[in-house]
Motif scaffolding. Sequence first.
Motif, short mmCIF file in Angstrom:
data_model
loop_
_atom_site.label_atom_id
_atom_site.label_comp_id
_atom_site.label_asym_id
_atom_site.label_seq_id
_atom_site.Cartn_x
_atom_site.Cartn_y
_atom_site.Cartn_z
N HIS A 42 -6.52 -6.73 12.97
CA HIS A 42 -5.29 -5.93 12.98
C HIS A 42 -5.02 -5.48 14.41
O HIS A 42 -5.92 -5.01 15.09
CB HIS A 42 -5.47 -4.72 12.04
CG HIS A 42 -4.21 -4.00 11.71
ND1 HIS A 42 -3.06 -4.63 11.27
CD2 HIS A 42 -3.91 -2.68 11.75
CE1 HIS A 42 -2.11 -3.71 11.06
NE2 HIS A 42 -2.61 -2.53 11.34
N GLY A 44 4.78 -5.44 6.10
CA GLY A 44 4.96 -4.12 5.53
C GLY A 44 6.35 -3.59 5.86
O GLY A 44 7.34 -3.97 5.23
N ILE A 45 6.42 -2.76 6.87
CA ILE A 45 7.65 -2.00 7.18
C ILE A 45 8.91 -2.86 7.23
O ILE A 45 9.98 -2.45 6.78
CB ILE A 45 7.45 -1.18 8.50
CG1 ILE A 45 8.44 -0.05 8.61
CG2 ILE A 45 7.52 -2.08 9.73
CD1 ILE A 45 8.05 1.20 7.90
N CYS A 61 1.10 -8.33 11.44
CA CYS A 61 1.88 -7.30 10.75
C CYS A 61 3.34 -7.54 11.13
O CYS A 61 3.65 -8.52 11.82
CB CYS A 61 1.42 -5.93 11.22
SG CYS A 61 1.55 -5.76 13.01
N SER A 62 4.24 -6.66 10.73
CA SER A 62 5.68 -6.90 10.96
C SER A 62 6.02 -7.25 12.41
O SER A 62 6.72 -8.23 12.66
CB SER A 62 6.49 -5.67 10.54
OG SER A 62 6.41 -5.51 9.16
N ARG A 109 -11.05 0.25 14.33
CA ARG A 109 -10.91 0.75 12.97
C ARG A 109 -11.92 -0.07 12.18
O ARG A 109 -13.03 -0.26 12.64
CB ARG A 109 -9.44 0.58 12.53
CG ARG A 109 -9.04 1.51 11.43
CD ARG A 109 -7.52 1.55 11.21
NE ARG A 109 -7.01 0.41 10.47
CZ ARG A 109 -5.76 0.31 10.04
NH1 ARG A 109 -4.91 1.28 10.27
NH2 ARG A 109 -5.35 -0.75 9.38
N TYR A 153 7.22 5.17 8.97
CA TYR A 153 6.11 4.83 8.07
C TYR A 153 5.62 6.07 7.32
O TYR A 153 5.41 6.06 6.12
CB TYR A 153 4.91 4.29 8.86
CG TYR A 153 5.01 2.95 9.53
CD1 TYR A 153 4.33 1.85 9.01
CD2 TYR A 153 5.69 2.79 10.72
CE1 TYR A 153 4.35 0.62 9.66
CE2 TYR A 153 5.72 1.55 11.37
CZ TYR A 153 5.04 0.48 10.83
OH TYR A 153 5.07 -0.72 11.47
N TYR A 203 5.03 1.80 0.50
CA TYR A 203 5.63 2.62 1.54
C TYR A 203 6.64 3.60 0.91
O TYR A 203 7.75 3.80 1.41
CB TYR A 203 6.34 1.76 2.59
CG TYR A 203 5.43 0.96 3.51
CD1 TYR A 203 4.35 0.24 3.01
CD2 TYR A 203 5.67 0.88 4.88
CE1 TYR A 203 3.53 -0.51 3.84
CE2 TYR A 203 4.85 0.13 5.73
CZ TYR A 203 3.78 -0.56 5.20
OH TYR A 203 2.98 -1.32 6.02
N ARG A 260 1.03 -10.46 7.02
CA ARG A 260 1.03 -9.26 6.17
C ARG A 260 2.25 -8.42 6.53
O ARG A 260 2.24 -7.68 7.53
CB ARG A 260 -0.26 -8.46 6.41
CG ARG A 260 -1.54 -9.29 6.26
CD ARG A 260 -2.78 -8.41 6.38
NE ARG A 260 -2.87 -7.72 7.66
CZ ARG A 260 -3.66 -8.04 8.67
NH1 ARG A 260 -4.47 -9.10 8.57
NH2 ARG A 260 -3.67 -7.34 9.77
N LYS A 290 0.85 -1.20 0.00
CA LYS A 290 0.00 0.00 0.00
C LYS A 290 0.89 1.25 0.00
O LYS A 290 2.09 1.16 0.28
CB LYS A 290 -0.91 -0.02 1.22
CG LYS A 290 -0.17 0.11 2.53
CD LYS A 290 -1.09 -0.09 3.73
CE LYS A 290 -0.32 0.10 5.02
NZ LYS A 290 -0.98 -0.52 6.16
#
Length: 379
Positions: A164, A223-224, A205-206, A135, A364, A41, A221, A37
């Motif tokens: 999440h 990401g960072i 997540c990470s 969220r 981020y 990044y 999932r 997304k």
Amino acid sequence: MKSYRTWIEISERALSHNISSLSELLEKNARFCAVVKANAYGHGLLEVAQIAGRCDVNTFAVDQIDDALILRERFPSALILVLGYTMFDRFLEAIQNDIHITLYDKEGVEHAEKVARGLAKTFKIHLKIETGTSRQGVMLDDVADIARTIVRSNAVTVIGASTHFANIEDSGNPQFATLQFSRFQEAVEILSSHGINPELLHCACSAAIILYPETHLNMVRAGISMYGLWSSDLVQTTVRNLSGGCDLQPVLSWKTRIAQIKSLPMGTAVGYGLTEVLKRSGRIAVLPVGYYDGYDRSLSSCGEVLVKGYRCKVIGRVCMNMMMVDVSHVPNIQKEDEVILIGTDGRHRVTADELAQKAGTISYELISRINSQLPRVVI
Ligand SMILES: *Cc1c(COP(=O)(O)O)cnc(C)c1O
């Protein structure tokens, strides 16, 4: 290579290294989903996806359907998941291009059902569960109800269920994350009791990938961490203390060139607002990069760049498309010499974390806001 004024370099070696380091941590059977997304990044959506593809990654998560469609053109058989909100009038494109979307309410499911029935196709959805982040997500109390709606439909398949974490990277105490994880499992059981057994359960997540293997389930999932940055200092120190752990290498460097060098006498003010005055006579370099490019204005008078391996401070305010740095102490510089905004030069490095901290934000935000119009060069 064509030369640019200001550009981003993406290290294929570092990205591949991070993907394989993270993959080694995975519980068996867990699928690696690359979160790309926000223009990956800030790294470049297609640039990153193509490198990941060469590392055998065939699962991508994006925030919105436009990115999913771009990926679909290049990756005809990849699993592509939209994490964020999809407007009803885009459902048709999603199903036609086999894009998985995230849903969390009855209206969404009912609309997906209607669109899918019209095409005599099945809509693959991921049901997002609210477990404490407040969220997106269906509330636990509403899971049974939405399950009944799904069971009544024959054109909607729940291929995934997800949630999440709210503070998994922010707290050494996993109590809240554990609560969220157990709420997620409770929701999965409710779905199961209605005969809905999603193939993909995912929440990590990470930070969860790195610190909590029990959260891997059958998809993660990333990401960072894939971009070689730590979710937080806490995650980094925890891993350092664990020994073994996981080694991440920053993927992105951000570079520009000197547009002008000038010598100025002591007492000269530099930039808009005359906010900074030279304390002694010296030299400044004008750089063709500013806040429009994503170099945050809050780095005025405090950001640092590397010129020939020397740290040079931003002097005065960062402008829209330019900024000035103090190069008084750098020998033998010339117009068009390379300048590193983020990256390594000899012994010195300027990290995204360092700049983020100075700008009062997190890596981020800092990297994802690097203007997507700047060229991304894979090296
Ligand atoms: C952005 C995002 C991720 C990736 O988080 P990282 O901390 O960057 O690994 C995972 N899941 C969802 C839903 C996200 O929005």
